[in-house]
Write a protein that holds these residues in place. Structure first.
Motif, mmCIF file in Angstrom:
data_model
loop_
_atom_site.group_PDB
_atom_site.id
_atom_site.type_symbol
_atom_site.label_atom_id
_atom_site.label_comp_id
_atom_site.label_asym_id
_atom_site.label_seq_id
_atom_site.Cartn_x
_atom_site.Cartn_y
_atom_site.Cartn_z
ATOM 1 N N PRO A 90 0.743 0.531 -1.031
ATOM 2 C CA PRO A 90 -0.035 0.122 -2.213
ATOM 3 C C PRO A 90 -1.500 0.512 -2.086
ATOM 4 O O PRO A 90 -2.035 0.639 -0.983
ATOM 5 C CB PRO A 90 0.133 -1.402 -2.237
ATOM 6 C CG PRO A 90 0.438 -1.780 -0.826
ATOM 7 C CD PRO A 90 1.138 -0.601 -0.204
ATOM 8 N N LEU A 139 -6.290 2.959 -0.175
ATOM 9 C CA LEU A 139 -5.112 2.184 0.200
ATOM 10 C C LEU A 139 -5.518 0.746 0.484
ATOM 11 O O LEU A 139 -6.599 0.487 0.998
ATOM 12 C CB LEU A 139 -4.432 2.797 1.407
ATOM 13 C CG LEU A 139 -4.006 4.261 1.238
ATOM 14 C CD1 LEU A 139 -3.321 4.765 2.503
ATOM 15 C CD2 LEU A 139 -3.106 4.431 0.031
ATOM 16 N N THR A 181 0.963 2.960 -6.054
ATOM 17 C CA THR A 181 1.552 3.147 -4.734
ATOM 18 C C THR A 181 1.593 4.645 -4.495
ATOM 19 O O THR A 181 1.666 5.438 -5.441
ATOM 20 C CB THR A 181 2.971 2.553 -4.583
ATOM 21 O OG1 THR A 181 3.863 3.228 -5.451
ATOM 22 C CG2 THR A 181 2.984 1.066 -4.859
ATOM 23 N N SER A 196 6.448 7.349 -11.565
ATOM 24 C CA SER A 196 6.080 8.113 -10.380
ATOM 25 C C SER A 196 5.971 9.598 -10.713
ATOM 26 O O SER A 196 6.791 10.133 -11.454
ATOM 27 C CB SER A 196 7.136 7.891 -9.295
ATOM 28 O OG SER A 196 6.728 8.476 -8.100
ATOM 29 N N ALA A 223 6.382 3.657 0.598
ATOM 30 C CA ALA A 223 5.255 3.653 -0.336
ATOM 31 C C ALA A 223 4.206 2.657 0.157
ATOM 32 O O ALA A 223 4.530 1.591 0.652
ATOM 33 C CB ALA A 223 5.728 3.277 -1.731
#
Length: 121
Positions: free
Chosen positions: A76, A120, A60, A27, A74
């Motif tokens: 995806p 998304l 994500t 991340s 979060a």
């Protein structure tokens, strides 16, 4: 707090999580701008996130602070590494959103950056 596209598009920073070949997450807190129905990010062409995205486009995204501390759920999605024209557009969107500070970071040659477009799921 429920995370929505609008929440992400308005967040100062988002945690963009990409995945290594073994599936482990990585991340990074990044600036983000809205581009229609997508979120866009600018990064270096040789960054780890670009290498990981070329192998696996799954991501994500979650709202976060400057240090990457997540402040919502979060969501995806999938990311695409854009061509040179896309990188120029993304840099313009980021500069428009973040102003003077982004201008400072965007001073270099556009070939030194790539744009990522995130949709998304």
């Amino acid at each position: 707090m429920t995370t929505t596209f609008e929440t992400l598009a308005q967040s100062r920073y988002v945690a963009l999580t990409t995945f290594r070949r073994d599936g482990s997450p990585v991340s990074t807190a990044v600036w983000v701008a809205r581009d229609g129905d997508a979120l866009v990010v600018v990064t270096g062409p040789n960054s780890g996130k670009v290498r990981r995205l070329r192998a696996n486009p799954a991501v994500t995204v979650a709202p976060c602070d400057i240090r990457g501390r997540v402040k919502g759920e979060a969501i995806p999605g999938h990311a695409v590494v854009l061509d040179a024209d896309g990188a120029v557009r993304v840099r313009e969107l980021i500069v428009r959103r973040y102003g003077l500070l982004a201008r400072f970071f965007a001073r270099g040659d556009v070939s030194e950056s790539v744009g990522l477009s995130i949709t998304l799921d």
